[in-house]
Design an enzyme around this catalytic site. Structure first.
Site, PDB file in Angstrom:
ATOM      1  N   ASP A 191      45.261  43.349  30.553  1.00  0.00           N
ATOM      2  CA  ASP A 191      45.963  42.697  29.439  1.00  0.00           C
ATOM      3  C   ASP A 191      46.792  43.747  28.686  1.00  0.00           C
ATOM      4  O   ASP A 191      46.715  44.936  28.964  1.00  0.00           O
ATOM      5  CB  ASP A 191      44.967  42.002  28.502  1.00  0.00           C
ATOM      6  CG  ASP A 191      44.007  42.985  27.831  1.00  0.00           C
ATOM      7  OD1 ASP A 191      43.489  43.868  28.526  1.00  0.00           O
ATOM      8  OD2 ASP A 191      43.792  42.889  26.605  1.00  0.00           O
ATOM      9  N   HIS A 496      43.613  42.089  38.889  1.00  0.00           N
ATOM     10  CA  HIS A 496      43.895  41.314  37.671  1.00  0.00           C
ATOM     11  C   HIS A 496      44.575  42.255  36.684  1.00  0.00           C
ATOM     12  O   HIS A 496      43.932  42.883  35.838  1.00  0.00           O
ATOM     13  CB  HIS A 496      42.592  40.765  37.091  1.00  0.00           C
ATOM     14  CG  HIS A 496      42.800  39.889  35.882  1.00  0.00           C
ATOM     15  ND1 HIS A 496      42.926  38.521  35.971  1.00  0.00           N
ATOM     16  CD2 HIS A 496      42.912  40.185  34.559  1.00  0.00           C
ATOM     17  CE1 HIS A 496      43.097  38.012  34.753  1.00  0.00           C
ATOM     18  NE2 HIS A 496      43.094  39.007  33.886  1.00  0.00           N
ATOM     19  N   ASP A 542      38.814  39.939  45.861  1.00  0.00           N
ATOM     20  CA  ASP A 542      40.124  40.564  45.653  1.00  0.00           C
ATOM     21  C   ASP A 542      41.148  39.466  45.380  1.00  0.00           C
ATOM     22  O   ASP A 542      41.984  39.160  46.225  1.00  0.00           O
ATOM     23  CB  ASP A 542      40.502  41.402  46.887  1.00  0.00           C
ATOM     24  CG  ASP A 542      41.857  42.065  46.699  1.00  0.00           C
ATOM     25  OD1 ASP A 542      42.290  42.225  45.539  1.00  0.00           O
ATOM     26  OD2 ASP A 542      42.490  42.418  47.726  1.00  0.00           O
ATOM     27  N   GLU A 551      39.643  43.310  37.631  1.00  0.00           N
ATOM     28  CA  GLU A 551      40.566  43.822  36.617  1.00  0.00           C
ATOM     29  C   GLU A 551      40.578  45.354  36.683  1.00  0.00           C
ATOM     30  O   GLU A 551      39.767  45.971  37.381  1.00  0.00           O
ATOM     31  CB  GLU A 551      40.149  43.336  35.208  1.00  0.00           C
ATOM     32  CG  GLU A 551      41.220  43.613  34.163  1.00  0.00           C
ATOM     33  CD  GLU A 551      41.027  42.852  32.833  1.00  0.00           C
ATOM     34  OE1 GLU A 551      40.144  41.989  32.739  1.00  0.00           O
ATOM     35  OE2 GLU A 551      41.812  43.135  31.901  1.00  0.00           O
TER      36      GLU A 551
END
Ligand code: 9MR
Ligand code: 9MR
Length: 568
Positions: A191, A496, A542, A551
């Site tokens: 993020d 991710h 994956d 992530e």
């Protein structure tokens, strides 16, 4: 035919076969289909290292074949050992005694091949550099250019020069909606948030590697904009985040905003494609203490590297954060209702107090800090973003005040020995026996602690065990993945990570450690119908949706920086 003659013929034929096979080596066909039944470090081994693979098939022997297919070594496989965490049984394939440099595969049944690996003096060539370079790719607010990023390049986003004070962080000096500037630093993970608590342990771990693996880092050039100046690149990179951390301190009272994020996670786009308003959210005691500890250690580090102004600024900031924490000793981060980005909330701060007090003591030599520290001592454990006491213990034991803390050292070595005892019983040769979110970083942190145990004791058994942790990360694990993007024959391809998903390059940004298997969250890819094992050590996918296993994060890569530098 007369019996005597036929006997003679058989005898002749057999002798011929024996003669032939003793001068013509057995060969196996090399192809690029690698067996799921052979688990191995997919990069390789140093000639004098322990060299072990794991086999999941019912075979009694295994072979080592070179890249032409020639069998160069053969040995019996160990007994099957069952691991309740992976739900399968493996046999040990130990080829430690084979130490000729070259490129090889393990072969079983005459046909099944492992992925290729090397035996040579530098099997991790490039790995240590890429793992550190991942922080350059995580930089916020700058163009990642082709010159430094290669094919992974993108435009800057998130200048963070107009960040608003969230209601939870407002006071009379800075009311709700006040704009502050807090540019730079690293994105935390997949993020775009920037979080003080997680920045603390991550940056500290890099600084620790800079200190304890200094010979390696002094020679390391990872091609970042600052490369070639008078600082090692690991310090150049750490400074990027330290400078941002300084902007998260409220100059009016010394308190630290817990995080800087949007209200909600944004989509999978490049940084320049999103400009949702960002906020600094609530001050917290954990942020203040982690900040104080990190800045104190950074101050001592930059003092040693002759950057006195910076060292002085960091010292003052650490002291101010500490003072704030004394006045606000239990402000627990409590996620506001209108915010849903990462929490990094922690309601147990004994370890944070210990770590900060230890670093402040080392920085200033003042007894008052030592007292707080001793009151909050707990035995060492594997560090995590919310369990940081061991970081303080490491700082003490690697400082010139080591002699004052013989009891801590005893506890530290005891913990290391305990890890080795667990590893000895583990069919997969690791000391990790709990699979948390980010389990791969626990393996890397175990490896880091073992290298520090070696540093303290000089006992090489700790290096051997740390190598096992790296072997696990590079493929000798129940999933068969080499968990670092860009390394090994079966690395993660769909991490991710917003940038890596959106940059239009098929290969993921290299050098990232994927979070790793765990069963903490099983439904992150429910919408995609992705299957996940219910065995924790195997429960990895994956797939981009899998934030719980795939992530990337700055605190997960940091111990791998230490481990790869240390083993190099
Ligand atoms: O991308 C987010 C990741 O960084 C976090 O670790 C994770 C858990 O908080 O959440 C991810 O964001 C997801 C959100 O929580 C729910 N909607 C889908 C988002 C992307 O998968
Ligand atoms: O690493 C964190 C893990 O220990 C927590 O269980 C999880 C849920 O709170 O959050 C992880 O941290 C995420 C953070 O909250 C937001 N950025 C992505 C981090 C890695 O998934």
């Amino acid at each position: 035919m007369k019996p005597i003659l036929s006997k003679l013929l058989v005898y002749l034929a057999v002798s011929l076969v024996i003669l032939f096979s003793s001068c013509t080596p057995t060969t196996r066909t090399i192809n690029e289909t690698y067996s799921e039944n052979i688990l191995i470090n997919q990069l390789g081994y140093k000639p004098n290292a322990e060299k072990k693979a794991l086999i999941r098939a019912d075979v009694d022997v295994f072979e080592l074949v070179d890249k032409t297919g020639k069998v160069v070594f053969e040995a019996p496989a160990g007994e099957f050992k069952y691991w309740e965490l992976s739900g399968d049984s493996v046999r040990l394939a130990d080829f430690t005694s084979f130490n000729t440099s070259g490129e090889y595969h393990i072969c079983i049944n005459g046909t099944e091949l492992s992925s290729p690996f090397v035996i040579n003096d530098n099997p991790f060539n490039g790995l240590a550099d890429a793992v550190l370079k991942s922080y350059y790719y995580a930089r916020c607010g700058i163009d990642i250019t082709e010159k430094f990023g290669g094919k992974w390049n993108w435009k800057a986003g998130h200048p963070d020069t107009n960040v608003l004070i969230h209601a939870s962080a407002a006071d009379k000096n800075r009311p709700e909606g006040t704009s502050i500037s807090s540019p730079g630093g690293w994105y935390d993970a997949g993020d775009f948030g920037k979080y003080i608590v997680n920045s603390g342990i991550s940056t500290y771990t890099l600084l620790l590697s800079a200190t304890l693996n200094s010979e390696f880092h002094k020679l390391q050039n990872i091609n970042i904009p600052e490369s070639g100046n008078n600082l090692p690149d690991i310090l150049n990179e750490s400074l990027v985040n330290l400078k941002w951390m300084l902007t998260m301190q409220d100059p009016n009272d010394g308190g630290l905003y817990h995080k800087l994020t949007t209200k909600n996670f944004v989509g999978f786009v490049l940084p320049s494609e999103t400009n949702e308003q960002r906020y600094v959210v609530q001050k917290s005691t954990s942020a203040a203490l982690d900040f104080a500890a990190t800045m104190a250690y950074a101050s001592r580090t930059f003092e040693q590297y002759n950057v006195p102004d910076l060292a002085a600024e960091m010292k003052i900031s650490a002291e101010k954060a500490w003072q704030w924490a004394l006045k606000n000793p239990d402000v627990i981060y409590n996620q506001p209702k209108d915010i849903s980005t990462g929490g990094y909330g922690d309601n147990r701060l004994v370890d944070e107090w210990f770590w900060a007090a230890a670093e402040m003591y080392l920085l200033s030599g003042e007894e008052s800090y030592k007292e707080v520290m001793l009151n909050n001592y707990e035995k060492p454990v594997t560090p995590k973003w919310n369990v940081v006491n061991t970081l303080g213990i490491i700082s003490l034991l690697t400082s010139d005040k080591r002699g004052e803390f013989e009891d801590f050292e005893k506890d530290f070595i005891e913990y290391a020995d305990n890890m080795l005892a667990i590893e000895k019983e583990s069919p997969y040769l690791v000391s990790t026996n709990k699979f948390a979110w980010g389990s791969n970083s626990d393996v890397a942190n175990d490896g880091m602690l073992k290298l520090i145990a070696y540093h303290l004791s000089g006992d090489k058994k700790y290096i051997v065990s740390a190598q096992n942790d790296l072997d696990y990360i590079l493929g000798r694990n129940a999933t068969g993945y080499s968990f670092v993007t860009g390394f090994g024959s079966k690395p993660p391809m769909h991490i991710h990570n917003r940038i890596s998903s959106a940059d239009g390059v098929e290969e993921p940004v290299p050098g990232y450690l994927a979070g790793g298997p765990n069963t903490v969250v099983l439904n992150d890819c429910a919408a995609q119908n992705v299957e996940r094992s219910l065995f924790p050590a195997k429960s990895y996918t994956d797939t981009v949706c899998s934030y719980s296993t795939n992530e990337t994060a700055i605190n997960w890569n940091a111990p791998l920086v230490f481990l790869t530098a240390g083993l190099n």
